[in-house]
Design a protein around this motif. Structure first.
Motif, PDB file in Angstrom:
ATOM      1  N   ARG A  55       0.829  -1.208   0.000  1.00  8.27           N
ATOM      2  CA  ARG A  55       0.000   0.000   0.000  1.00  8.27           C
ATOM      3  C   ARG A  55       0.862   1.256   0.000  1.00  8.27           C
ATOM      4  O   ARG A  55       0.546   2.233  -0.660  1.00  8.27           O
ATOM      5  N   ILE A  56       1.953   1.218   0.749  1.00  5.68           N
ATOM      6  CA  ILE A  56       2.861   2.368   0.772  1.00  5.68           C
ATOM      7  C   ILE A  56       3.486   2.567  -0.600  1.00  5.68           C
ATOM      8  O   ILE A  56       3.580   3.696  -1.090  1.00  5.68           O
ATOM      9  N   ASP A  57       3.907   1.463  -1.239  1.00  5.25           N
ATOM     10  CA  ASP A  57       4.469   1.567  -2.578  1.00  5.25           C
ATOM     11  C   ASP A  57       3.448   2.130  -3.556  1.00  5.25           C
ATOM     12  O   ASP A  57       3.783   2.959  -4.412  1.00  5.25           O
ATOM     13  N   LEU A  58       2.200   1.677  -3.466  1.00  8.80           N
ATOM     14  CA  LEU A  58       1.151   2.167  -4.349  1.00  8.80           C
ATOM     15  C   LEU A  58       0.894   3.650  -4.112  1.00  8.80           C
ATOM     16  O   LEU A  58       0.755   4.425  -5.066  1.00  8.80           O
ATOM     17  N   ALA A  59       0.871   4.068  -2.858  1.00  8.76           N
ATOM     18  CA  ALA A  59       0.669   5.485  -2.548  1.00  8.76           C
ATOM     19  C   ALA A  59       1.828   6.324  -3.075  1.00  8.76           C
ATOM     20  O   ALA A  59       1.627   7.429  -3.592  1.00  8.76           O
ATOM     21  N   LYS A  62       1.400   6.699  -6.817  1.00  9.32           N
ATOM     22  CA  LYS A  62       0.329   7.659  -7.116  1.00  9.32           C
ATOM     23  C   LYS A  62       0.813   9.090  -6.918  1.00  9.32           C
ATOM     24  O   LYS A  62       0.478   9.980  -7.704  1.00  9.32           O
ATOM     25  N   GLU A  63       1.602   9.315  -5.876  1.00 14.04           N
ATOM     26  CA  GLU A  63       2.144  10.653  -5.619  1.00 14.04           C
ATOM     27  C   GLU A  63       3.091  11.073  -6.742  1.00 14.04           C
ATOM     28  O   GLU A  63       3.066  12.211  -7.204  1.00 14.04           O
ATOM     29  N   ARG A  64       3.923  10.157  -7.191  1.00 16.66           N
ATOM     30  CA  ARG A  64       4.830  10.472  -8.304  1.00 16.66           C
ATOM     31  C   ARG A  64       4.053  10.799  -9.575  1.00 16.66           C
ATOM     32  O   ARG A  64       4.403  11.717 -10.306  1.00 16.66           O
ATOM     33  N   ILE A  65       3.008  10.042  -9.839  1.00 15.64           N
ATOM     34  CA  ILE A  65       2.196  10.293 -11.025  1.00 15.64           C
ATOM     35  C   ILE A  65       1.529  11.658 -10.923  1.00 15.64           C
ATOM     36  O   ILE A  65       1.481  12.422 -11.883  1.00 15.64           O
ATOM     37  N   ARG A  66       1.035  11.997  -9.721  1.00 19.48           N
ATOM     38  CA  ARG A  66       0.405  13.301  -9.522  1.00 19.48           C
ATOM     39  C   ARG A  66       1.402  14.428  -9.795  1.00 19.48           C
ATOM     40  O   ARG A  66       1.085  15.403 -10.464  1.00 19.48           O
ATOM     41  N   LYS A  67       2.635  14.261  -9.318  1.00 22.15           N
ATOM     42  CA  LYS A  67       3.663  15.274  -9.548  1.00 22.15           C
ATOM     43  C   LYS A  67       4.021  15.385 -11.025  1.00 22.15           C
ATOM     44  O   LYS A  67       4.191  16.486 -11.553  1.00 22.15           O
ATOM     45  N   LEU A  68       4.129  14.243 -11.697  1.00 23.12           N
ATOM     46  CA  LEU A  68       4.444  14.273 -13.130  1.00 23.12           C
ATOM     47  C   LEU A  68       3.323  14.930 -13.938  1.00 23.12           C
ATOM     48  O   LEU A  68       3.575  15.669 -14.893  1.00 23.12           O
TER      49      LEU A  68
END
Length: 77
Positions: A55-59, A62-68
């Motif tokens: 779950r931490i890896d998935l979060a 998702k955060e990296r994708i949001r930043k990109l």
């Protein structure tokens, strides 16, 4: 102009040197591939992570994708 014999010797030495360099490069490449194969075999599979780790890896992803996406849209973070 050099005599034909010395030109033949120079050509043979050059080809021998190139063959030796090619063999050394192939040997090094083979060793590097064996090293990478051992690294892949030693890597734990995704199923061995605990559920919270996944779950931490998935979060994190998702955060990296949001930043990109924000960078692609031209928004400063």
């Amino acid at each position: 102009m050099p005599p034909a014999d010395s030109l033949l010797i120079l050509s043979a030495a050059t080809l021998t040197g190139l063959a030796m360099l090619g063999g050394l490069a192939a040997w090094g490449w083979s060793g590097w591939l064996r090293l990478k194969l051992r690294e892949l075999e030693a890597r734990p599979t995704g199923g061995e992570l605990p559920a919270i780790g996944q779950r931490i890896d998935l979060a994190d992803l998702k955060e990296r994708i949001r930043k990109l996406e924000a960078i692609a849209a031209g928004v400063d973070l």
